[in-house]
Structures are given as C-alpha cells and as structure tokens.
Design an enzyme around this catalytic site. Structure first.
Site, PDB file in Angstrom:
ATOM      1  CE  LYS B 180      -3.800   2.507   0.512  1.00 45.30           C
ATOM      2  NZ  LYS B 180      -3.461   3.708   1.212  1.00 45.30           N
ATOM      3  CD  GLU B 187      -2.902   8.142  -4.035  1.00 50.99           C
ATOM      4  OE1 GLU B 187      -3.358   7.008  -3.759  1.00 50.99           O
ATOM      5  OE2 GLU B 187      -2.917   9.093  -3.225  1.00 50.99           O
TER       6      GLU B 187
END
Lengths: 329, 329, 329, 329
Positions: B180, B187
């Site tokens: 993550k 991102e």
C-alpha cells in the site's frame, strides 16, 4: 466520406481499417507497395504515387499523413504543391507542434488547410479507437468530423463540444500536436511512476541478500524491515481492483508481467521519441516546473548510457578528495 | 461472517456498509457515539467500549481497525490485552509497514494474529469496492476471505491466487502495508505527472502575455509558438477517449475540471500523508532510484511553504555575487 | 591596446576600469551619458554615438558589447554596418550561444569577426578578475590577447594553451557562450545544493516544534532526533575551513549569513536569467541526463509562483478520490 | 595534550601525524599491528589492546575513534566499560548522527562524555587541515580545544565563537554528525552539478556524430548548434580563474582531467556511503524539499545498476501499448 491515407505502417494501416469498417472510402499510398496491396485487398483504393493519390480524390481533398516526424514536413510541402485551395492536409504523426504552427501558416497562404492531429492509442487503436487531439482551421475540422468520429472510440453525450463526438478540436494549427506532446510527457511521468514503484517492491527483500562489507557499500541499517519476496505480477493484478492507481497502462503492465514475470526479454534500454523532450522544453520556455516529467525523461537517457561520462567524473572526484577507488562490478 | 469494526470515520463507516450489504454481521465501535448510532440504525450491532466490542464477538474474534496511524499501535496493544490466542486484529489504516512488522512479531508471541491491510479506494470504495493489499499469517487471511471478497470490487477468474477473489495476500505481517505504501508513492507520481502536464497546457498562451522587461525576467524567445488558449477541462475529457494515459485519476480530474474549471476553491497547498515519505525512504534504504516519486513529494513540501528558507538563501547568493536585487512580486 | 566598450552598466563599467588599470586605452559608449561621463572622468575616451565610437577607433577596430541579451543581436547588426572587414565585435553579455553561432556566420560573410565571450565574475570582477570563455576566429582572439589577459585574474604557468594567460579560447563562434551557459547551469546546481543543505540544517529543530495534529499533517515519527538549533551562519563559516565543499559561493554565503542571519531582507522569489534554461535545453537536445541542473531551475520557477495551477489540481484530485479538503495556511 | 587514537587507517593515521606535528602526545591502537608500528616509529606511543590504550592515558582520558560506521557503536560500548566518569570518547567517523544521539544519552548516564566529530578533509587533511563539526557536552569540547585547533586548518580572527579557532561546536551529541551529514549531502549535489555540466560540455559535438535513423532514436533537430569539440580539461582549468563556480572540488576535478583527460581508468560505477542517504531521509522527515541532493543520490544508485528492473518494465510497457521493440545496443 472519402479520405486518403499516406503512410501505411503500424498506425496508418490500422486507421484505414477502422475507417473502412465505419463505411468510409479510403484511398491509400505508401512507399512500400506491399502495404498498399494489403489494404487494397481489404477494400481500399490504392494509388501508386503522390500524384495519383491526389488525382483519385474528389474536391475538396483530404489527405491524412502517418509518417515519421523527420520526413513529414518535406512531404507536406510536396503534397501542397499538387493540391488546390480548399484542400486539406492532415498530419497525424508525432511531429513537433512547432512544425505544425509553421506549416499551418505557410499552407494557409496558399489557401490549403493544414490540420495537425495528435493521435494516441498505439497498436490497440484499431479495436479501442484513437484519442484525437486536433489543431487547425474550423472549416477543415468540421468537414472531417465523420472521419474523426469514426477513428475516436465513441463520444460522450454528457460532454460538451466535439468531445460529444469523441475527439477534441484544441485550437489553431499546432494546438493538436501541442496537446499530444503534453499527453506523451504525462505518459512518460506515469510510466516512470509505475516503474519506480515496482522497482521498490522488487527490492523489498534486500534484507535477505548478502551484502558486501566494504567501504564502498552502504550497509542496510535495518534488514529485518526488508524481508518481503513480493510477487510483483500479482501486485500489478490486484491494483487493477479498486485502487486509486488503476489505469490502462497498469492493465498493460499487469498483462506483461503475467506473460513474463522476469521481464527476461528486455535489457533495460528505454528509447524516447521526441515528445517527452519537447514537453520539457516547452515547460522551460514557459517557466513551468516539470520535475517529474523531466526525471522520467532523464531516466531514459541514463538507460541509453548517456550518464557514463558524468559518472566517471564523479569517480575521479571521489578518488581525488577521498582516495576512494572505484568499485568494480 | 461476523466481523468487528473499530473507527467509523469516512473509510471505516463505508466499509461496514459494504460488508453488511454482502450479508456480513458487523459489530461496531467508535469514540464518537453518533458514528455508532448511525451504523446501528443501518443494521450493525453497537458496542460502547473496546471491552464490550471484544465480548460481543464469537471466537475466534476478528476486529478490524480503521484509525489514524498515530494511534493505531497503542490501540492494537490495548485490544490485544483483551483478546485471546487465535483471535485476529486487522489494521486497515495508513500505518507504516514497519509498525506492522513489529506488531506482528509482538502479537504472534501471544498467539494473537495481526493482519495489515492496505486499503485503497477512498470515498468511492463503498460503491466501487476497495483494493486490499494484505500481510499476515495464512490462517487469519483464510478465515477472513469472505470479508476481503466482500470489500474487494469483485474478483477475476483469469487471475491466479487470491486475486481470483479480488484481493491479494502479499506476504507476512507488514507486506500489505508495504504494498500500500508503494501504491501511494506511485499515486503521488501519477498525480504529479498529470498536474505538471496540465500546468504546461495552461501556460501554452504565455506568448500572448505581456512580459516584464527587466533584468530579472527571462524573455520568452519565440512567443509565436505559445499562443494557444487551451481548454484544459476539455483536454482532460478527450484524454479519457482512447489515449494511453486513461486512468481513474484522469476520470476524477476531468470531472473536477468540468465542475470548476478555474479550480477557484483551491489555494494550492497540497498535503502529504506519510506513505509518500515512507516510499522514498524505503527506496533510499534499498538503493533504488526514485526521482519521480521523490519529485512529486518535494513539490508537495514546496506547496506547503518549506522551500522558503532555501529560496531566501539563493536570493542572498545572487545579491552577493551578481548584485541582483530580489524581484518583488 | 585600444578597445571600445559599449554598455557601461554594472559589468561593462568595471571591465573598463580593470582594462584602464592595466594600461589599455578605452573608448566608451552607453545610451546613458552619465555612464560615459563617469568613465571619462576616470580616463576613458567618450563617444556620443555608435557612429562616433567606430570613428574614434584605429583599424582593425575592436568593440566589446556588454548589453542585455535581448538587444545584443540588433546592436551587433547595426554596428557591423558601420565597420569594415578585419574589424571585430565582441559580445561579452549573457547571450544565447545560438545567436553567437548565427551572428558569427553572418558577420564572417562580411569579413567582420565576431567573438563571443562568456564573462563570469559578477560585481567582484573588478578586483578579482573575470573568467573569460571565448569563442571565435583565431586571428581576433590572438589580437585581443592583451585585453583578455588584463581582464582575467592572472594566468597559470603550469596550465597549457591560453589558460597560461588566464583565459580560454574554447572554439569557433558560439563556443564561448556555450561554455558560459554550462557554467551558469552548474552555478544553479551548486547554489541549490547549498540552499537545500542549509534548509535541512535549519529544520534540524523540527522535533521541538508543536505540530498540528490533523489528518492533513504527517506526524514526525522520531522527534527526539530533530532537536538541534543549528547556528546556520556559523556552520557556513566552519565549512570554509578545510571541508570538501569549500568554494567561492560558500564564502559569499557565509558572509551574507554573517551580515543578516535571518535573511530578513529577502522574500524567497528567485529569478533565473536564461543560461540555466538554455543549459537544460541543450542537455535535452543532446540526450544528456541533467536532473540536478533541472531541479535547481524548477525550484526557481516554483519560487516565482509557477507551480500554483498544478498544485491546485493536486488538491482537486485529493478531494475527488479521498475527500481530503485542502488545508488552509 | 595527550590524546588517544583508535583506528589508524587513511584518516586516523594522518590525524595522528597532524596532531604530533602540533606537539600533542598521541597514544595509538589499531587491530593491525603494522599500523601501530608505523606511527610509533614517527613518535606515537603504541597500545596493543583497548585495555592497554585506556591504561596508558592520564585522567580525564580522551579517546578518539576513526572506525567504520558499522562497528563504531559496539566499540564505543566496549570502551565505555573500561573508562571512568569524566572520561571522553570521540567518534570522528562517518556514523549516523542518530547513533551519536543515542550513544550520547547512554554514556551520559554513566558519567562518560561522548563527542561526535564530523571530519571532512579526506586524504588532503594532513596538509590542509580537517574541517571539524562537533557535537557533545561543553566541558569535553573545551578540554579538547587544543586537539581540535591542531587538526583544523587554522582559525579566523574575524569569526566568532569556536570558528576563531577553526572548528565549530555545533550543539549537543549528534549535532556534529548531523552537520557533517548535511555537508556530505551538499557535496553530492555539488559533485553532480559539475558532473552533469561537464557531461553536457562533452556532448556539445553531438551534431557531428552520425545518428542512427530508426524509429527508436530521436533525431537531433538542429545539428549545426552542436558542433563544438570542447577540451573539457581546459574548461575545468579556466573556470578556476575568476568564475562564480570556483571551488576545491573544481580544483581537484581540473587536476584529475589534466592527468587523465579521457578518464579511462574509471568505469562509471559511483559508490555512495551513507551520509547522502541520511541527508535525504532527514529532509523527508522534516518536510524539506531536496530535489537536487536526491537527484545526485539517485544518479549514483543508477550507476550501480539499480535502475535496471524499472527500465525493463518501461520497455515492457512500450512494447505493450506501442509495439515498440527494445533497441539493442
């Protein structure tokens, strides 16, 4: 409608196919007669020279070029000499937008319209449709609407302007290639974001590896935090399911990793093809910070071996001030 | 199956809703009784304390935490003191993977299972599903399969392993948050790629602007190449149609620009939330170049005002060697 | 020898003074008569027009220009029209080397020599001497040797070629400005290295500061490692004593910090002046990675406010996918 | 005064020599008896074990360590067990400042003083003196003033505080290594600025080179602007004469290029040694943008081969979306 295509390579050939599927009449030309023959066998009309290509078209003529950037300008000028006021030349290749600005002005003086179309979609465009970013005179863009709509992947009723038809008229000559240039700049940045991320994932087992204990190798301070053998291909798959970073590039990456998890067919030399460079130069001209897009570009330069001289100089400095001898691989 | 959720904010609350829709039985707790009441009214069972939360669960218990990273570790330890061997605590928040490695080892010594779940999907997860990146003991992950499958957006028959069920068991404790973490690093890079690109598009009319003619302003050499008034919102829309850079982030960006083309509600101060920083630090620890992810992070730091001291120093140097007085805005 | 100087600002005026101190005869012209008068009072011969400047010179004439880059090209052409074959025009300003390549070719066709001299040294050059990086025809460079040697800080017996006399003939027209361009690119990089470093030093007390505890502020994980109140000005001083990073820029920085430790006279808006941009564009054209020089340039762009649109877009994305409201300062 | 040195390698040995030249009494120890013998023959007192080293010293004792960072912490603890309250251990190596913070606190509890000294100067320190950046208790630093002053290159009457004596007491334990860490971070940035600049200079003849004309090679648009065969070694020399970028690193670079213009003894693998990494991590922890220092670090990582996996992934993506086959070298 009738449309001519010149340059029947990977992109141009498939665009003709997509246009014919939509019912358009395509007249085609290429320096390689085999490329012409292939499309003729699929229903296109062939031409054996630029002259013949022009002659086979109804007026006003529309000739679309899908050529290498290096020769596009010259061909446009040759073609323009064969065409008449009211005709339109479309450049759908990866040309510098500056050439489009210049050609647009030059052809406009002769009454010939020049339309630059940034075309994205790659080898998947035949099925998926092409993203079309268009610059040029309103009249020509209006005339070509059926062609653009056929090449585009389908419109969007909720959108406004030409995006309802699936493409965008971005502005005057050059605007299309400008938008495509920036598109590719972003593409470089996105690709590099994924590549760096997957590289970090791959290194998550660094703590398991024996490290050389010499003065020229930095020890890994906390190896117990780097004990993960990540299945990078599976990670790419799961990110396609609901994550913030889902994208078409991720889809392709996941497929590529599924096919060849070790990427063994690649050596790591990454080409760059002009638009990335032009994007950064436009950023610099206009004073816009572009550290991400530039870093992505420079990583490609390095992968091509262009860091080496500078790196040698760094080794020379380290030897000079610190007596550090360069570590051999 | 039965699952407890602690922390009923934006993320936790919606995850409970998605779980209940899939038929799971949810026992919920939050420091704010209103958050509990809201979910109870939708069918959840409420608990008024951690103790009660634990007591209301069948064994083996499964308690999922969606808490701010800063307090997660403490709560895990408190909870563990109330639980029994065979029970499982799940941390679905944005915790540092190092904490998960440490907590996993600590709880394992007591026979309690610790599962770290990187959870992506944001406010859209309720409808779209959540991307789940999971670390921890096999036994717990298997037990929780129905929960993970309900939260995930749906599986993929063609995939292998747990991705068939829509989520990924990445490895031992910490592996989920590690994946993550890297996801968020990517991102940041993707977001910055778009932001830089749109910024360059916006500046395509620089040649139309009056420029100050002073020694401290670099003249724009070829203003005729920067005469485009780009409709940035429309460009974002068209890129959703067949381009190489289509993505969910682009979809959201296009929508945001459609709603507010001038972005007038924003000032440009961009927060960062930990994972971006940890990603870059992991890259550095493991010796992986991450110029794009780092640049994206630094742009956020700059937007928060943290470049200023360095910038003042640059002005001081310019004055010192060149007699350049700092230009006032 | 006799030499004319046109453009008597900060740089040009002091160069005339340094030349006169070395016994050279200077004929001077400027659009501001006060600048002429000042130097006439110190021994120079004044000219009240370009025409008069040319007329007052013995043949072959040598006219040195120290003008803003934006007007240099035009003045060179005006001057060339007044001059004769065998004469030499020297451009010592911060012009783009490409202009020098072009002007060199154009003037060469008329038999007039064009010499481009990258001139570094800033306001300290009068006393310290100027670093001269020279491009142009051998004959002119040889003729001008006494002038170059007088402007340079003194030669180096151990060096080879013209560096023995303290200056460098780098190659044909354009080579001097090219080397100066890269010099300034490096200057940007070095300045940024110091600025970032001092900024990090300044932040070494971050652990002492109260941090806002909100979802948009990343907590500092280990505040006890950031408890240092560094005396940045003293650090700059000590680095001048035997460190690897001693430099003239560090000397100036240390002096600036000694005079004004808080840098309170500066706001942090850092101008850039052309060469930095051209350096990065040359790097891109030639495929050379230049991440450091580019980052230094982009930091200046950001300090000028050119990140804002992109930053707003990032805030818009964060709101869209995560429901994060932008933090207000 | 009397001072013990443990660790007689490249740095430690020369520091002993510089101290003895200044009249200090040096007691020395090393795991390699040959290193001890060499310094004994020059006037030092040898010790054959840590125990003996401690015993040979007058109280309060001062033992200076010049050891690899990886073992320093362990040795400090062993030594501390042999020493008494009021004694001082000095770590002059390239340790992480965090270790110094921790060791300072630990030893302080036993009444033993810990002083961390960032030591710059490299192999030239013997003659040039060392830059000393010192953290630790006031009392110890005052006691050691004669030693610091002897190692430093000479003080500066115009400076204030300890810089008058040529060194800087930066703050409590850890402050010295923190300043040294940032010093090395800046060093990386400066080195990279030069390396990139010289690399760009070297490429100034790109327009003369035959370029491959394939779809994977970007054509050079204006080759006539890249026709310069720069004598990079001479450029380095001339920049030492009055330019803004004069520095000690430039002096060393110019000498290295004079000796070996082709840098043929180097392959381009550039090691990094910890401080650069720690600097960037400190920047990230404290939210300070450090794009230049990071880029410099990443270039080294790339030179070590750590970009390759990411680069392969980029090639895989390019093949997937564009049908681009990776170009072989």
């Amino acid at each position: 409608m009738q449309i001519a295509m010149m340059g029947l390579g990977r992109m141009g050939g498939n665009m003709v196919r997509r246009l014919m599927r939509a019912g358009h009449e395509c007249v085609v030309y290429d320096i390689d007669p085999k490329n012409i023959a292939a499309l003729v066998s699929e229903g296109a009309t062939g031409a054996s020279s630029m002259q013949e290509l022009v002659e086979k078209l109804n007026k006003p003529r529309h000739i679309w070029l899908m050529l290498p950037a290096a020769i596009t300008g010259g061909v446009v000028k040759q073609l323009a000499a064969l065409m008449e006021p009211g005709d339109t030349i479309i450049d759908g290749g990866n040309s510098n937008y500056r050439d489009a600005v210049d050609l647009g002005a030059e052809l406009s003086a002769k009454g010939i319209n020049f339309v630059d179309v940034g075309t994205s979609g790659g080898v998947h465009g035949l099925e998926r449709g092409y993203c079309l970013m268009i610059g040029g005179p309103d009249q020509s863009v209006r005339e070509l609407d059926p062609v653009f709509a056929a090449l585009a992947p389908g419109g969007d009723e909720n959108a406004s302007g030409t995006v309802q038809r699936g493409y965008l008229h971005c502005g005057p000559s050059g605007a299309g290639h400008y938008v495509k240039m920036v598109h590719n700049g972003i593409e470089y940045g996105m690709m590099a974001a994924y590549a760096e991320g997957f590289n970090i994932l791959k290194a998550a087992n660094s703590g398991k590896q024996e490290r050389e204990a010499d003065a020229e190798t930095t020890p890994l301070a906390e190896p117990h935090y780097y004990q993960f053998d990540m299945d990078v291909a599976q990670v790419a798959q799961v990110w396609r399911h609901g994550s913030v970073i889902t994208s078409w590039l991720l889809d392709l990456t996941a497929d590529a990793l599924a096919d060849d998890p070790s990427l063994s067919q690649f050596g790591g030399r990454v080409s760059d093809s002009g638009e990335g460079r032009w994007t950064v130069k436009a950023a610099i001209d206009t004073g816009v910070p572009a550290p991400v897009l530039s870093s992505a570009l420079y990583s490609r330069f390095s992968s091509q071996g262009h860091s080496t001289y500078g790196d040698k100089l760094l080794s020379a400095m380290r030897l000079a001030f610190g007596g550090h001898f360069e570590k051999k691989d």
